[in-house]
Design a protein around this motif. Structure first.
Motif, PDB file in Angstrom:
ATOM      1  N   UNK A 249       0.831  -1.207   0.000  1.00 26.60           N
ATOM      2  CA  UNK A 249       0.000   0.000   0.000  1.00 26.60           C
ATOM      3  C   UNK A 249       0.866   1.256   0.000  1.00 26.60           C
ATOM      4  N   UNK A 250       1.954   1.232   0.776  1.00 20.99           N
ATOM      5  CA  UNK A 250       2.855   2.378   0.820  1.00 20.99           C
ATOM      6  C   UNK A 250       3.588   2.538  -0.521  1.00 20.99           C
ATOM      7  N   UNK A 251       4.013   1.415  -1.107  1.00 19.36           N
ATOM      8  CA  UNK A 251       4.652   1.484  -2.431  1.00 19.36           C
ATOM      9  C   UNK A 251       3.677   2.041  -3.462  1.00 19.36           C
ATOM     10  N   UNK A 252       2.382   1.708  -3.301  1.00 21.32           N
ATOM     11  CA  UNK A 252       1.365   2.278  -4.190  1.00 21.32           C
ATOM     12  C   UNK A 252       1.272   3.782  -4.037  1.00 21.32           C
ATOM     13  N   UNK A 253       1.459   4.276  -2.817  1.00 18.97           N
ATOM     14  CA  UNK A 253       1.435   5.720  -2.595  1.00 18.97           C
ATOM     15  C   UNK A 253       2.600   6.405  -3.296  1.00 18.97           C
ATOM     16  N   UNK A 254       3.801   5.796  -3.230  1.00 18.93           N
ATOM     17  CA  UNK A 254       4.948   6.400  -3.913  1.00 18.93           C
ATOM     18  C   UNK A 254       4.788   6.324  -5.428  1.00 18.93           C
ATOM     19  N   UNK A 255       4.190   5.230  -5.923  1.00 21.83           N
ATOM     20  CA  UNK A 255       3.907   5.130  -7.359  1.00 21.83           C
ATOM     21  C   UNK A 255       2.939   6.235  -7.781  1.00 21.83           C
ATOM     22  N   UNK A 256       1.891   6.436  -6.968  1.00 26.28           N
ATOM     23  CA  UNK A 256       0.926   7.486  -7.276  1.00 26.28           C
ATOM     24  C   UNK A 256       1.547   8.867  -7.252  1.00 26.28           C
ATOM     25  N   UNK A 257       2.481   9.086  -6.320  1.00 29.63           N
ATOM     26  CA  UNK A 257       3.156  10.378  -6.250  1.00 29.63           C
ATOM     27  C   UNK A 257       3.964  10.637  -7.520  1.00 29.63           C
ATOM     28  N   UNK A 258       4.705   9.612  -7.971  1.00 31.90           N
ATOM     29  CA  UNK A 258       5.449   9.758  -9.232  1.00 31.90           C
ATOM     30  C   UNK A 258       4.526  10.017 -10.403  1.00 31.90           C
ATOM     31  N   UNK A 306       1.326  11.169   9.059  1.00 30.03           N
ATOM     32  CA  UNK A 306       0.059  11.096   8.328  1.00 30.03           C
ATOM     33  C   UNK A 306       0.184   9.990   7.291  1.00 30.03           C
ATOM     34  N   UNK A 307      -0.842   9.183   7.181  1.00 31.62           N
ATOM     35  CA  UNK A 307      -0.863   8.096   6.209  1.00 31.62           C
ATOM     36  C   UNK A 307      -0.567   8.650   4.812  1.00 31.62           C
ATOM     37  N   UNK A 308       0.439   8.129   4.105  1.00 28.44           N
ATOM     38  CA  UNK A 308       0.773   8.670   2.773  1.00 28.44           C
ATOM     39  C   UNK A 308      -0.367   8.543   1.771  1.00 28.44           C
ATOM     40  N   UNK A 309      -1.256   7.575   1.966  1.00 34.66           N
ATOM     41  CA  UNK A 309      -2.384   7.423   1.048  1.00 34.66           C
ATOM     42  C   UNK A 309      -3.376   8.564   1.196  1.00 34.66           C
ATOM     43  N   UNK A 310      -3.567   9.072   2.433  1.00 36.89           N
ATOM     44  CA  UNK A 310      -4.413  10.250   2.615  1.00 36.89           C
ATOM     45  C   UNK A 310      -3.779  11.465   1.935  1.00 36.89           C
ATOM     46  N   UNK A 311      -2.485  11.611   2.095  1.00 37.90           N
ATOM     47  CA  UNK A 311      -1.785  12.737   1.459  1.00 37.90           C
ATOM     48  C   UNK A 311      -1.851  12.637  -0.065  1.00 37.90           C
ATOM     49  N   UNK A 312      -1.685  11.415  -0.587  1.00 39.66           N
ATOM     50  CA  UNK A 312      -1.763  11.214  -2.032  1.00 39.66           C
ATOM     51  C   UNK A 312      -3.159  11.557  -2.547  1.00 39.66           C
ATOM     52  N   UNK A 313      -4.195  11.093  -1.834  1.00 40.25           N
ATOM     53  CA  UNK A 313      -5.560  11.380  -2.260  1.00 40.25           C
ATOM     54  C   UNK A 313      -5.841  12.873  -2.302  1.00 40.25           C
ATOM     55  N   UNK A 345       4.127  13.704   0.846  1.00 42.10           N
ATOM     56  CA  UNK A 345       3.798  12.349   0.375  1.00 42.10           C
ATOM     57  C   UNK A 345       5.048  11.485   0.332  1.00 42.10           C
ATOM     58  N   UNK A 346       6.120  12.017  -0.233  1.00 43.80           N
ATOM     59  CA  UNK A 346       7.362  11.251  -0.355  1.00 43.80           C
ATOM     60  C   UNK A 346       7.993  11.004   1.013  1.00 43.80           C
TER      61      UNK A 346
END
Length: 440
Positions: A249-258, A306-313, A345-346
């Motif tokens: 899930x965290x790797x998904x957040x970094x992928x989304x950030x990129x 803060x959960x990176x997925x919340x930040x990504x969203x 996010x990163x």
């Protein structure tokens, strides 16, 4: 907020030196992209599509190489692991400018594969040089340094291409990258607890935190045998035994950030080209990168993660309104809010990876973290470009925002399901592990 934490971290000479080295060491890689593009288009007389092929080749090499290089650091230590990278950086980029296009693509893959893993090494080192409660601040400092680097690097690449020559510029990039690797080898920052320069924990008790229903065991003065996720992922001796759904899930957040960062970059250029204001791109980057620096500064001073997925969203949703921009100034102003979430996010993603993965696998995990961001960056540009070509510049921001937002929501749903289903079983597993703990 605790801005004094920055002063505490920067007061440590070794940490301050590492962050400065990281900023300098990233400049050659940041300059290489634009310099290669200009070499293919300007010196070789080929198309931008051909230049994109070389960029894709480097991306593939880096995506494969980052986890592999990180694993070499885990196994052999920093100095031995960096020797192949230092040699390859000089050889590849000293030869590459004289190759045909087909051979240049192959050289780009090799160059990406053996690139000095600055990102993962620095994050891994910071993870053991500061106490766990200060990782957020340390990673935020590194993210802010990276923002400054990527403001300086492309400009340096253009300067080399226009004032000297792209051939000489690429050779300089190779030598500079090798020197950056040698600088890291010379300073030799610790990548494991117990090495010189690593933080020594004062507590004798392990700290346990539940994250998404999964146990995170924070390093202390005990050594835990076994694996909470052994039944699900197999024996801990397997290379990817550290992978679990929480890590994914965290790797998904970094992928989304990129994805968002590269897609936004393309959208900005397309918007200003449509209004014949490409010369004002610097204004937009000033707002965007400046906001990221400010966001990183604020996030690093927070007392809680803060959960990176919340930040990504949030970043994904705030990127969509950028499609309504009509000129450089409105685009710059609309980029402030999503830009403020770039560095957080990163930073949050790196912090969660460090918490979720045991130390002996952290170099490989940080490599995958960098690879996921690289893959996201490689996906973002073509997704945004396809929408821009078929609909218009505004659509690039929308499609990137929607895709990244859907990715964030999916990750949050996975975490919620895991939290609901695994809390009881994880606590039972932890009780078993406490009985197997071996004093160090």
């Amino acid at each position: 907020m605790n801005f004094a934490s920055y002063r505490e971290i920067l007061a440590v000479g070794s940490v301050r030196r590492l962050i400065l080295i990281a900023m300098i060491a990233r400049i050659p890689h940041a300059a290489a992209g634009v310099l290669l593009t200009l070499h293919v288009v300007q010196t070789m007389g080929l198309s931008y599509a051909a230049a994109g092929g070389v960029a894709a080749a480097i991306t593939i090499g880096m995506a494969v190489g980052a986890p592999w290089r990180g694993r070499q650091v885990d196994i052999y230590g920093l100095r031995r692991a960096l020797i192949p990278s230092v040699i390859a950086e000089v050889l590849v980029w000293s030869v590459a400018p004289f190759l045909s296009y087909q051979l240049l693509v192959i050289a780009a893959v090799i160059g990406g594969l053996f690139a000095v893993p600055i990102f993962s090494v620095v994050r891994q080192a910071l993870g053991v040089m500061v106490p766990q409660e200060q990782r957020r601040t340390a990673y935020a400092l590194d993210s802010m340094g990276a923002e400054i680097t990527f403001m300086v690097g492309p400009a340096a690449g253009v300067m080399l291409a226009t004032t000297i020559h792209t051939v000489v510029g690429l050779i300089i990039i190779g030598v500079s990258s090798a020197l950056a690797g040698l600088l890291l080898m010379w300073t030799n920052p610790p990548t494991r607890t117990g090495q010189p320069g690593a933080y020594v924990a004062k507590t004798a008790s392990p700290v346990v935190v539940l994250d998404g229903g999964l146990v995170k065991i924070v390093e202390g003065s005990t050594k835990i045998s076994g694996n909470v996720f052994g039944n699900f992922w197999g024996n801990t001796r397997n290379n990817l035994s550290w992978v679990n759904l929480s890590v994914l899930a965290v790797l998904g957040a970094s992928l989304g950030a990129g994805l968002v960062l590269s897609g936004t970059d393309v959208g900005m250029v397309a918007t200003l080209r449509a209004t014949d204001q490409v010369g004002d791109l610097g204004i937009v980057f000033f707002f965007w990168c400046g906001a990221s620096l400010l966001g990183g500064l604020i996030y690093g001073a927070l007392k809680r993660s803060i959960n990176p997925l919340w930040l990504l969203g949030a970043m994904a949703i705030l990127t969509i309104p950028m499609g309504f921009a009509t000129n450089a100034w409105t685009l710059g102003l609309l980029s402030i809010l999503p830009g403020m979430l770039c560095a957080p996010v990163l930073t949050s993603s790196a912090e969660h990876i460090a918490d979720l993965v045991e130390e002996r696998r952290r170099g490989e995990a940080m490599g995958w973290y960098g690879s996921s961001m690289t893959i996201g960056s490689a996906m973002g540009a073509p997704f945004a470009g396809a929408m821009i070509d078929s609909i218009g510049p505004w659509a690039g921001f929308v499609i990137i925002g929607v895709i990244a937002g859907a990715l964030a929501v999916s990750g949050l749903l996975v975490q919620r399901v895991l939290r609901n289903r695994r809390t009881v079983s994880t606590l039972d597993d932890f009780e078993d592990l406490l009985g197997e703990a071996e004093p160090v």
